[in-house]
Design an enzyme around this catalytic site. Structure first.
Site, PDB file in Angstrom:
ATOM      1  N   GLN A  69      -2.605   4.409 -46.044  1.00  0.00           N
ATOM      2  CA  GLN A  69      -1.987   3.619 -44.971  1.00  0.00           C
ATOM      3  C   GLN A  69      -1.952   2.128 -45.320  1.00  0.00           C
ATOM      4  O   GLN A  69      -0.923   1.464 -45.148  1.00  0.00           O
ATOM      5  CB  GLN A  69      -2.783   3.837 -43.673  1.00  0.00           C
ATOM      6  CG  GLN A  69      -2.159   3.243 -42.422  1.00  0.00           C
ATOM      7  CD  GLN A  69      -2.979   3.556 -41.164  1.00  0.00           C
ATOM      8  OE1 GLN A  69      -3.969   4.287 -41.208  1.00  0.00           O
ATOM      9  NE2 GLN A  69      -2.558   3.009 -40.037  1.00  0.00           N
TER      10      GLN A  69
ATOM     11  N   ARG B  54      -6.689   6.254 -44.561  1.00  0.00           N
ATOM     12  CA  ARG B  54      -6.670   4.793 -44.398  1.00  0.00           C
ATOM     13  C   ARG B  54      -6.266   4.057 -45.662  1.00  0.00           C
ATOM     14  O   ARG B  54      -5.669   2.976 -45.601  1.00  0.00           O
ATOM     15  CB  ARG B  54      -8.044   4.292 -43.948  1.00  0.00           C
ATOM     16  CG  ARG B  54      -8.538   4.883 -42.645  1.00  0.00           C
ATOM     17  CD  ARG B  54      -7.598   4.565 -41.506  1.00  0.00           C
ATOM     18  NE  ARG B  54      -8.104   5.109 -40.237  1.00  0.00           N
ATOM     19  CZ  ARG B  54      -7.378   5.160 -39.143  1.00  0.00           C
ATOM     20  NH1 ARG B  54      -6.124   4.737 -39.141  1.00  0.00           N
ATOM     21  NH2 ARG B  54      -7.884   5.656 -38.041  1.00  0.00           N
TER      22      ARG B  54
ATOM     23  N   THR C 289      -5.031   5.845 -30.591  1.00  0.00           N
ATOM     24  CA  THR C 289      -6.478   6.039 -30.554  1.00  0.00           C
ATOM     25  C   THR C 289      -7.080   5.402 -29.310  1.00  0.00           C
ATOM     26  O   THR C 289      -6.821   4.238 -29.024  1.00  0.00           O
ATOM     27  CB  THR C 289      -7.116   5.415 -31.811  1.00  0.00           C
ATOM     28  OG1 THR C 289      -6.395   5.862 -32.948  1.00  0.00           O
ATOM     29  CG2 THR C 289      -8.559   5.819 -31.940  1.00  0.00           C
TER      30      THR C 289
ATOM     31  N   TYR D 117       1.932   0.750 -45.426  1.00  0.00           N
ATOM     32  CA  TYR D 117       2.425   0.585 -44.043  1.00  0.00           C
ATOM     33  C   TYR D 117       3.365  -0.584 -43.830  1.00  0.00           C
ATOM     34  O   TYR D 117       4.088  -0.624 -42.823  1.00  0.00           O
ATOM     35  CB  TYR D 117       1.271   0.546 -43.047  1.00  0.00           C
ATOM     36  CG  TYR D 117       0.637  -0.796 -42.799  1.00  0.00           C
ATOM     37  CD1 TYR D 117      -0.261  -1.322 -43.711  1.00  0.00           C
ATOM     38  CD2 TYR D 117       0.916  -1.519 -41.656  1.00  0.00           C
ATOM     39  CE1 TYR D 117      -0.850  -2.550 -43.480  1.00  0.00           C
ATOM     40  CE2 TYR D 117       0.333  -2.747 -41.415  1.00  0.00           C
ATOM     41  CZ  TYR D 117      -0.561  -3.266 -42.338  1.00  0.00           C
ATOM     42  OH  TYR D 117      -1.137  -4.472 -42.098  1.00  0.00           O
TER      43      TYR D 117
ATOM     44  N   ARG E 291      -6.909  -9.207 -39.286  1.00  0.00           N
ATOM     45  CA  ARG E 291      -6.600 -10.585 -38.862  1.00  0.00           C
ATOM     46  C   ARG E 291      -7.692 -11.052 -37.902  1.00  0.00           C
ATOM     47  O   ARG E 291      -7.507 -11.065 -36.683  1.00  0.00           O
ATOM     48  CB  ARG E 291      -5.243 -10.619 -38.123  1.00  0.00           C
ATOM     49  CG  ARG E 291      -4.038 -10.195 -38.957  1.00  0.00           C
ATOM     50  CD  ARG E 291      -2.775 -10.112 -38.104  1.00  0.00           C
ATOM     51  NE  ARG E 291      -2.925  -9.138 -37.024  1.00  0.00           N
ATOM     52  CZ  ARG E 291      -2.727  -7.823 -37.165  1.00  0.00           C
ATOM     53  NH1 ARG E 291      -2.319  -7.332 -38.318  1.00  0.00           N
ATOM     54  NH2 ARG E 291      -2.917  -7.011 -36.138  1.00  0.00           N
TER      55      ARG E 291
ATOM     56  N   HIS F 143      -8.812  -0.114 -29.562  1.00  0.00           N
ATOM     57  CA  HIS F 143      -8.555   0.294 -30.946  1.00  0.00           C
ATOM     58  C   HIS F 143      -7.642  -0.736 -31.622  1.00  0.00           C
ATOM     59  O   HIS F 143      -7.908  -1.157 -32.756  1.00  0.00           O
ATOM     60  CB  HIS F 143      -7.899   1.673 -30.968  1.00  0.00           C
ATOM     61  CG  HIS F 143      -7.429   2.115 -32.326  1.00  0.00           C
ATOM     62  ND1 HIS F 143      -8.295   2.561 -33.312  1.00  0.00           N
ATOM     63  CD2 HIS F 143      -6.185   2.165 -32.864  1.00  0.00           C
ATOM     64  CE1 HIS F 143      -7.595   2.879 -34.390  1.00  0.00           C
ATOM     65  NE2 HIS F 143      -6.314   2.645 -34.160  1.00  0.00           N
TER      66      HIS F 143
ATOM     67  N   GLU G  32      -7.027  10.947 -29.699  1.00  0.00           N
ATOM     68  CA  GLU G  32      -5.858  10.638 -28.873  1.00  0.00           C
ATOM     69  C   GLU G  32      -5.629  11.753 -27.848  1.00  0.00           C
ATOM     70  O   GLU G  32      -6.106  12.866 -28.010  1.00  0.00           O
ATOM     71  CB  GLU G  32      -4.593  10.520 -29.748  1.00  0.00           C
ATOM     72  CG  GLU G  32      -4.737   9.521 -30.889  1.00  0.00           C
ATOM     73  CD  GLU G  32      -3.414   9.127 -31.536  1.00  0.00           C
ATOM     74  OE1 GLU G  32      -2.348   9.379 -30.925  1.00  0.00           O
ATOM     75  OE2 GLU G  32      -3.460   8.570 -32.651  1.00  0.00           O
TER      76      GLU G  32
ATOM     77  N   GLU H 246     -13.203   2.222 -37.232  1.00  0.00           N
ATOM     78  CA  GLU H 246     -13.856   1.289 -36.313  1.00  0.00           C
ATOM     79  C   GLU H 246     -15.382   1.426 -36.374  1.00  0.00           C
ATOM     80  O   GLU H 246     -16.097   0.430 -36.389  1.00  0.00           O
ATOM     81  CB  GLU H 246     -13.378   1.563 -34.875  1.00  0.00           C
ATOM     82  CG  GLU H 246     -11.911   1.243 -34.663  1.00  0.00           C
ATOM     83  CD  GLU H 246     -11.401   1.857 -33.380  1.00  0.00           C
ATOM     84  OE1 GLU H 246     -10.861   2.983 -33.425  1.00  0.00           O
ATOM     85  OE2 GLU H 246     -11.539   1.218 -32.317  1.00  0.00           O
TER      86      GLU H 246
ATOM     87  N   THR I 207      -1.450  16.759 -38.082  1.00  0.00           N
ATOM     88  CA  THR I 207      -1.859  16.303 -36.754  1.00  0.00           C
ATOM     89  C   THR I 207      -2.346  17.547 -36.016  1.00  0.00           C
ATOM     90  O   THR I 207      -1.607  18.532 -35.918  1.00  0.00           O
ATOM     91  CB  THR I 207      -0.670  15.682 -35.985  1.00  0.00           C
ATOM     92  OG1 THR I 207      -0.106  14.627 -36.776  1.00  0.00           O
ATOM     93  CG2 THR I 207      -1.105  15.141 -34.637  1.00  0.00           C
TER      94      THR I 207
ATOM     95  N   GLU J 176      -8.281  10.248 -35.583  1.00  0.00           N
ATOM     96  CA  GLU J 176      -8.001   9.345 -34.465  1.00  0.00           C
ATOM     97  C   GLU J 176      -8.045  10.158 -33.178  1.00  0.00           C
ATOM     98  O   GLU J 176      -7.338  11.170 -33.040  1.00  0.00           O
ATOM     99  CB  GLU J 176      -6.624   8.675 -34.627  1.00  0.00           C
ATOM    100  CG  GLU J 176      -6.616   7.655 -35.765  1.00  0.00           C
ATOM    101  CD  GLU J 176      -5.397   6.738 -35.767  1.00  0.00           C
ATOM    102  OE1 GLU J 176      -4.349   7.123 -35.195  1.00  0.00           O
ATOM    103  OE2 GLU J 176      -5.497   5.628 -36.346  1.00  0.00           O
TER     104      GLU J 176
END
Ligand code: MN
Length: 433
Positions: free
Chosen positions: A247, A244, A367, A251, A150, A141, A208, A381, A264, A206
């Site tokens: 975020q 997202r 994640t 962030y 990046r 992830h 988890e 993703e 959550t 996500e």
């Protein structure tokens, strides 16, 4: 008592149950109309009421003390007792609920007073969660998301040295089946220089695992890596709902804030370290050229058996799929072996600066995606940052979640010669802002 697959329970629905056979015995907090919140143990499609079981004299000795702590309206006191109390309760329950229990003649007539049909009970967040920390140990992830931002340098240089995490929000952790409202917030439209305010347009989940903290440490004293397992009470599924677009705008430089803190979701049952023992694995070897963990994060026993083999599944259930009579659609299948750091390393790192961990604190792993398509634990993703639509069997498509969509996580452990165990579900429907 052995946890091999040949032990059966006199609670008939436990035998062959996909989640809760005799070998699992997870703990949770439930209520039922006319019955206040209290601790219980899942066995098949029933819940063993610990308070009622205590009243009719089920337990003795250390198991009785453990059952008393676990029978309250939160499991914090039970988590605080640590591994020996948990093991005492488990071994007594394995003995009492076994179909060949010598006490069967005494216990069976009590069944109606101590067992409740799970379908008639409501589940609650199992502990008062003082603090919640979300890690980022799913390396695939981290790579997939890093590539979006990046392409040439997806992993930042600290990733292979530091189990990355941030402090999350405990107050909005909610139990499975709680509806979640799409958050409002600031977002920056592509090409814009000034943000707009409104409902998130890129709402995601996500996949988890949650880690429940046991006894914990005093402020100023670190938990050594070799002792970390003693401070892990159990595990659950965790959905770190993520906006997202909020975020991406908020962030930097301090990390996620309102994009995560609105909700959550967690699964209701705490699957204990003891139930997971057969599904322990060696931590996967680090790729050639990766650094060794620093000594405070390295322990031979943890490297040999500190990873877990838990199969994780994400399903999506849209209103249209429900209307068409379709089953929930599997979006991903992954595994906890995709963790670059073990849970013991997470605990050791969290406390190494003297930060106090307390019974009932909750850690998220981050994640847990696999390396390949079909194994991704978020829509970010799967849709490659929202670029590609995901086709659904209903004829619909998704890049991110739409109102009315229900996200379902499941998890199971399987090993030849052992009874399979599961976690129950972590479900949530997304409502409009
Ligand atoms: Mn997360």
């Amino acid at each position: 008592m052995s946890t091999s697959s040949n032990h059966r329970s006199w609670v008939a629905s436990a035998n062959g149950h996909p989640d809760f056979p005799l070998q699992n015995l997870p703990l949770g907090v439930f209520s039922r109309p006319g019955l206040s919140k209290r601790g219980g143990v899942a066995i098949g499609d029933m819940i063993l009421d610990l308070r009622a079981a205590l009243e009719v004299g089920f337990f003795n000795g250390a198991a009785r003390d453990a059952a008393e702590a676990a029978s309250r309206d939160q499991l914090n006191d039970f988590f605080a007792l640590g591994a020996s109390a948990r093991q005492a309760l488990r071994s007594e329950l394995l003995h009492l609920l076994d179909e060949s229990s010598p006490q069967l003649a005494r216990l069976r007539p009590l069944a109606d007073s101590v067992l409740h049909p799970m379908a008639e009970c409501e589940m609650h967040v199992p502990a008062r969660i003082g603090d919640y920390t979300d890690f980022y140990v799913g390396i695939h992830h981290a790579m997939n998301v890093g590539k979006l931002f990046r392409p040439d340098n997806p992993l930042l240089p600290n990733y292979k040295y530091v189990p990355i995490g941030y402090h999350g929000r405990a107050s909005t952790i909610c139990i499975s089946e709680t509806a979640v409202k799409r958050p409002n917030g600031q977002t920056l439209a592509p090409g814009a220089t000034v943000p707009e305010f409104g409902p998130s347009k890129r709402l995601d989940y996500e996949l988890e695992m949650g880690v429940w903290i046991g006894p914990g440490n005093a402020m100023g004293e670190a938990i050594a890596i070799g002792d970390a397992a003693q401070h892990i009470a159990g595990f659950c599924l965790l959905n770190d709902w993520s906006a997202r677009d909020l975020q991406a705008w908020e962030y930097q430089p301090l990390g996620p804030f309102l994009s995560k803190s609105f909700a959550t979701s967690i699964s209701a049952w705490v699957v204990t370290a003891e139930a997971l023992a057969p599904f322990r694995r060696a931590q996967p070897a680090r790729p050639e050229g990766d650094p060794q963990p620093l000594p405070y994060l390295l322990d031979a026993a943890d490297q040999q058996g500190g990873a877990l083999d838990i199969e994780l599944e994400v399903l999506l259930f849209t209103p249209q799929m429900k209307e068409q009579g379709l089953a929930p659609h599997r979006l991903a299948l992954s595994n906890t072996q995709n963790m670059y750091w073990t849970v013991a390393q997470m605990v050791a790192h969290h406390s190494v600066n003297g930060c106090k961990l307390q019974p009932g604190d909750l850690l998220g792993t981050g994640t847990l995606s696999g390396p390949h398509a079909g194994q991704f634990g978020s829509l970010l993703e799967m849709s490659d940052g929202g670029k590609n639509a995901i086709a659904l069997p209903s004829g619909e498509s998704r890049r991110f979640l739409e109102n009315g969509d229900e996200v379902i996580f499941r998890a199971r452990c399987q090993r030849e010669g052992f009874a399979s165990i599961g976690f129950g579900e972590c479900r949530g429907i997304l409502l409009g802002a």
